[in-house]
Structures are given as C-alpha cells and as structure tokens.
Motif scaffolding. Structure first.
Motif, PDB file in Angstrom:
ATOM      1  N   GLU A  82      80.794  36.840  46.051  1.00 35.23           N
ATOM      2  CA  GLU A  82      81.629  36.259  46.354  1.00 35.23           C
ATOM      3  C   GLU A  82      82.326  34.676  45.770  1.00 35.23           C
ATOM      4  O   GLU A  82      82.191  34.800  45.559  1.00 35.23           O
ATOM      5  CB  GLU A  82      81.550  36.840  48.041  1.00 35.23           C
ATOM      6  N   THR A  84      83.858  33.057  48.510  1.00 31.73           N
ATOM      7  CA  THR A  84      84.000  31.809  49.978  1.00 31.73           C
ATOM      8  C   THR A  84      82.775  30.841  49.873  1.00 31.73           C
ATOM      9  O   THR A  84      83.167  29.459  49.638  1.00 31.73           O
ATOM     10  CB  THR A  84      83.983  32.880  51.832  1.00 31.73           C
ATOM     11  N   ARG A 113      77.858  41.733  41.708  1.00 33.44           N
ATOM     12  CA  ARG A 113      76.869  42.356  42.653  1.00 33.44           C
ATOM     13  C   ARG A 113      76.038  43.178  41.546  1.00 33.44           C
ATOM     14  O   ARG A 113      76.770  44.441  41.869  1.00 33.44           O
ATOM     15  CB  ARG A 113      77.050  43.055  43.784  1.00 33.44           C
ATOM     16  N   GLY A 120      83.929  53.870  44.324  1.00 38.88           N
ATOM     17  CA  GLY A 120      84.267  52.368  45.136  1.00 38.88           C
ATOM     18  C   GLY A 120      83.674  50.974  45.472  1.00 38.88           C
ATOM     19  O   GLY A 120      83.649  49.984  45.596  1.00 38.88           O
ATOM     20  N   TYR A 122      80.794  48.848  42.346  1.00 35.42           N
ATOM     21  CA  TYR A 122      80.536  48.345  41.531  1.00 35.42           C
ATOM     22  C   TYR A 122      79.989  47.431  41.494  1.00 35.42           C
ATOM     23  O   TYR A 122      79.701  46.785  42.331  1.00 35.42           O
ATOM     24  CB  TYR A 122      82.439  47.862  40.548  1.00 35.42           C
ATOM     25  N   GLN A 127      88.211  40.804  43.952  1.00 36.44           N
ATOM     26  CA  GLN A 127      88.986  40.070  45.300  1.00 36.44           C
ATOM     27  C   GLN A 127      89.803  38.941  45.413  1.00 36.44           C
ATOM     28  O   GLN A 127      90.009  38.692  44.253  1.00 36.44           O
ATOM     29  CB  GLN A 127      87.056  39.774  46.023  1.00 36.44           C
ATOM     30  N   GLU A 131      90.869  31.722  53.142  1.00 34.38           N
ATOM     31  CA  GLU A 131      90.808  30.658  53.317  1.00 34.38           C
ATOM     32  C   GLU A 131      91.205  29.701  53.911  1.00 34.38           C
ATOM     33  O   GLU A 131      91.753  29.058  53.289  1.00 34.38           O
ATOM     34  CB  GLU A 131      89.562  30.173  52.776  1.00 34.38           C
ATOM     35  N   ARG A 258      78.694  42.692  59.228  1.00 32.32           N
ATOM     36  CA  ARG A 258      78.815  41.691  58.146  1.00 32.32           C
ATOM     37  C   ARG A 258      77.578  41.613  57.750  1.00 32.32           C
ATOM     38  O   ARG A 258      76.576  41.767  57.933  1.00 32.32           O
ATOM     39  CB  ARG A 258      80.106  40.928  58.030  1.00 32.32           C
ATOM     40  N   TYR A 262      77.032  33.663  56.783  1.00 36.12           N
ATOM     41  CA  TYR A 262      77.691  32.117  57.590  1.00 36.12           C
ATOM     42  C   TYR A 262      78.371  33.136  59.232  1.00 36.12           C
ATOM     43  O   TYR A 262      79.244  31.966  58.669  1.00 36.12           O
ATOM     44  CB  TYR A 262      78.560  32.208  56.170  1.00 36.12           C
ATOM     45  N   TYR A 263      78.253  34.072  58.933  1.00 32.12           N
ATOM     46  CA  TYR A 263      79.422  33.889  60.340  1.00 32.12           C
ATOM     47  C   TYR A 263      79.007  33.910  61.416  1.00 32.12           C
ATOM     48  O   TYR A 263      78.155  33.594  61.777  1.00 32.12           O
ATOM     49  CB  TYR A 263      80.408  35.636  60.525  1.00 32.12           C
ATOM     50  N   ALA A 278      85.279  50.445  53.394  1.00 33.07           N
ATOM     51  CA  ALA A 278      85.924  48.730  54.122  1.00 33.07           C
ATOM     52  C   ALA A 278      86.590  48.824  52.347  1.00 33.07           C
ATOM     53  O   ALA A 278      85.964  48.475  51.290  1.00 33.07           O
ATOM     54  CB  ALA A 278      84.609  47.759  54.054  1.00 33.07           C
ATOM     55  N   ALA A 280      88.518  45.882  52.909  1.00 33.71           N
ATOM     56  CA  ALA A 280      88.731  44.067  53.110  1.00 33.71           C
ATOM     57  C   ALA A 280      87.214  43.868  54.333  1.00 33.71           C
ATOM     58  O   ALA A 280      87.575  44.609  54.828  1.00 33.71           O
ATOM     59  CB  ALA A 280      90.051  43.659  53.257  1.00 33.71           C
ATOM     60  N   GLY A 301      88.454  33.642  56.959  1.00 35.68           N
ATOM     61  CA  GLY A 301      88.963  33.982  56.142  1.00 35.68           C
ATOM     62  C   GLY A 301      88.504  35.528  55.772  1.00 35.68           C
ATOM     63  O   GLY A 301      88.204  36.496  56.697  1.00 35.68           O
TER      64      GLY A 301
END
Ligand code: HAM
Length: 416
Positions: A82, A84, A113, A120, A122, A127, A131, A258, A262-263, A278, A280, A301
């Motif tokens: 990812e 972020t 990943r 959907g 892969y 992405q 942020e 999620r 880190y959220y 999903a 996004a 973000g």
C-alpha cells in the motif's frame, strides 16, 4: 519452446484498455489537484520493517500477504502492499512538515499483496491515493471523502455507498477492546484458529474475518460508537454533518474496522453492493507519523482500487485520435516520406507507417483491417509531381495535395 506466461495474480493492461485506465487516473488527478493536492512519487520497494511498524505486524497484509525478499547485501526488503506507510516515511525523511503546516499529497501506482487471486483481487493492483498530513479537523476527513465522491460521480459510477465508522482514539479504543475481550471470553471456542489468536492479540480484527462462524460470534458484539469519548464523538458527528450537507450517500457501519492497524477515529470504505466489492478505503491515522519516527502529526487519506473501478465504467468508448497511415511504394518514397512524416508530427498529427515492401493493394488491405480512416500514399509518381495522395478509406475518395495543403486538410478533418 515453452511459453513463459505472466505470474499468477498479475495482469497485462493491453493498449485497447489503457485509454480507459488513463481516463480514470486523470479524473482522480484532476479532482485532487483542484483541492490543492500535489503528486508525490514513492519507491516500489521499502525496508520491510516500515510496513511491519506502519500497517501492523499482526495484520493479514503483513503476516500473510507481503512480497518479501533479501537483497544482495541481506537487507530485508518488501514490495509495497500500500502507499500510506511509504508516503509517511517520505514525509518524515524529507521533513516535508517544515515546508507546509498542511501537506496534501497524492500518489498513483502498483501495489503488491500475495493474496489468493480471484475476481477483483490481484497480486499486483493499482491504487490512486491521497493523504492530508497536518490536519486534525474533521473537515479534512470530509474533504478526502468528497474527492472520492466527486471522482466517482465524474466517472458515472452507480450504486456506491460510503460505509463509515469511528475507531476512536487510544483512550476509547482501549476501553472498547477491553469490552470486546470480555464479550468474547465464553465464545472463543466458536472462532476460527486465526481469530482464537486475534481474540487476545487484536480482537478488532475479528470483525474483518470472512469465516461465517466468526461473523456469527461478532455480530452481536457491543458497538464501538457507544464507547467513543466526547472528543471522538464530536469529531464523528461533525463528519456526519459534512457528509449530509454535501448529499454524500453513506451508512454508519459500526463493525467496520479495516485491515490495517494504523487507523484512529474515522474509517470508511466505498462499497458497491451489486459487485460485493470495496472500490476504495481510508481513514484517519493520527499516530502513524509518530510511530514511524516523526513528529506528532495527525493525518487522513484514502486509496481507490483502480482495477475494481475499471469494470464499473459504463461508457467504455473513449475518443481517440486515429493515426494517419503512411504508405510508401519503393525506397525513394520511403526516404522522402520519413521527412514528410516528421513535418506532420511537428504539427501534432499522429502518424504511423509500415516500412515493409508490399504492393499498394496489400498495404490498403492491411490499413482497412486496422480500421484506418485516412492514408497518405507516396510513390515515384507523387515524388515527381512533389505531391502526396490523401485517401479516404471509408469511401475511396482520394486527392492529390502538396505537403502544406495536406497538413491543413488533415488538421481540418481531425480538428487538432
Ligand atoms: P485498502 O483498503 O487496503 O487501504 O486498499 C484500498 C483499496 O485498494 C481497496 O478498497 C480496493 O479497492 C483496492 N485493493 C486492495 N487490495 C486489492 C487487491 N488485492 N486487488 C485489487 N484491488 C485491491 C489501503 O491500502 C490504505 N493505504 C488506504 C488509506 C490511505 N488509508 C489512509 N490513507
């Protein structure tokens, strides 16, 4: 000889599909830039510990899905799963916080990943992410959600909904985790093996488990919203007002946690029910900059999954300027023709040529098969007369023109 195919979970984006990808990318870029975001380009490989520390060592992404290897010096490397954590690393390393109090950054590119490939999902996927670093107000959360909403509307995506939740700050999260642990005490035996471990180490992850018996256990768990402290509750309420004010379609989903650790406070996903996917996801991560070794700077973000958006675009016909096909008959024509082609290119007219030696009828047959609308034919006859022959492939009409006239005529036809 054995054909070497692409790796499992990877895909080729062919020339006929690329225009659609570019359209989606340009909508996200344009919308973000209108909100004052600037692009940042981050490396594809990072120190693997960045993701362990950033995303969380107990997440599926880090434990099961990371592409990891040692480089020639034995350093532990990972392909980014990812963007972020990398953006935050770059933000700290380049002390971007010294330049701007609020940094609005966007990025686009492949992520990796090692998951089980399916529709959907892969192993290399793309992405687009934004942020905002440095802002604590809930309107920053609203702004990133708004960028997604505006972009999806521009792309005419239908039936999507924002699922939103708040995970609170350390104070309310700790209280809530204690409550969940108590709730799970007598239910652990019904959980899958992974969730049995999660129940102790990271119980919020159980909300994310796809296993039906785990979902059954967790569905009656207390809701985090009830455990939010005044500050987090106020933050969430203001965000909800923001979404309502702008008519953004949303639903509060108290079980949304999620897959990244880190959220804090706001989390959200954009869900398309018909596709059960999903497209996004994102949220606020007020502690990540500090946890990665930077100052205490809050952030929020999202990242949108372009591979999942592509199939949802209804109008796939993208207007593309067709190249004018140059047909040369003989070596002399080729030598003269390449100079004429350069003049066309200088006038921003798209050209293509087949330099192979073929008869005129074969050249025309190939041009027809390729769906060419206009050809320019150049042979000895045309060179003698210092002209070219412009041919309309749809009705067979052809006209002799000098190069200057041909450029004017073609610009008129293709309106460039
Ligand atoms: P994420 O939910 O892991 O969040 O990924 C965001 C989006 O990427 C997903 O909603 C999905 O559309 C797409 N995606 C994820 N995995 C795959 C896959 N294997 N194949 C195809 N598409 C996929 C993040 O990555 C966070 N960094 C988002 C964020 C940014 N939070 C704050 N800032």
């Amino acid at each position: 000889m054995e054909i070497l195919n692409r790796l499992r979970g990877m895909k080729d984006i062919l020339p006929k599909e690329v225009d659609l990808w570019k359209k989606i990318e340009s909508v996200f870029i344009e919308t973000s830039e209108l909100f004052g975001f600037k692009e940042i380009r981050i490396p594809i490989m990072e120190n693997k510990f960045l993701f362990e520390r950033g995303i969380g060592a107990n997440t599926d992404i880090v434990m099961k899905e990371m592409y990891e290897f040692k480089d020639k010096k034995g350093r532990e490397i990972a392909l980014r799963p990812e963007g972020t954590a990398s953006v935050v690393r770059a933000y700290i390393e380049n002390k971007i916080y010294n330049v701007d109090k609020i940094s609005r950054l966007y990025y686009y590119g492949p992520m990796f990943r090692y998951d089980r490939p399916q529709k959907g999902r892969y192993r290399q996927f793309y992405q687009f992410g934004v942020e905002i670093l440095g802002g604590r107000h809930p309107y920053f959360d609203g702004e990133v959600i708004q960028i997604l909403d505006i972009s999806f509307k521009k792309l005419e995506i239908e039936n999507y909904i924002f699922l939103v939740n708040s995970l609170g700050c350390e104070i309310c999260k700790v209280k809530y985790i204690k409550e969940i642990k108590e709730y799970l005490i007598f239910k652990v035996s019904s959980l899958c093996n992974d969730c049995k471990i999660r129940a102790d180490k990271n119980p919020l992850r159980i909300f994310d488990c796809k296993n039906l018996s785990c979902q059954d256990v967790i569905k009656d768990a207390p809701s985090i919203i009830e455990f939010l402290c005044d500050n987090c509750k106020h933050h969430f309420d203001i965000l909800i007002d923001f979404l309502s004010k702008f008519n953004i379609q949303f639903k509060i989903k108290p079980t949304l946690v999620r897959g990244l650790d880190y959220y804090t406070k706001t989390v959200f996903e954009v869900f398309v029910e018909k596709e059960n996917t999903a497209i996004a996801g994102g949220g606020r991560y007020d502690n990540l900059v500090k946890e990665i070794g930077g100052p205490d700077i809050p952030a929020v973000g999202f990242a949108a999954g372009i591979d999942r958006i592509v199939p949802l675009i209804k109008n796939k016909d993208i207007e593309r300027k067709e190249a004018i096909r140059f047909i040369f008959l003989g070596e002399r024509a080729k030598m003269k023709g390449i100079e004429i082609m350069k003049k066309f290119v200088e006038e921003k007219i798209i050209v293509d040529a087949d330099y192979e030696e073929r008869s005129l009828s074969e050249h025309l047959r190939i041009a027809n098969k390729l769906g060419k609308k206009w050809c320019i034919i150049l042979g000895d006859n045309e060179i003698e007369k210092d002209i070219i022959l412009l041919k309309n492939m749809e009705n067979g009409f052809q006209i002799e023109l000098n190069v200057k006239e041909a450029i004017t005529k073609i610009k008129e036809i293709i309106k460039c």
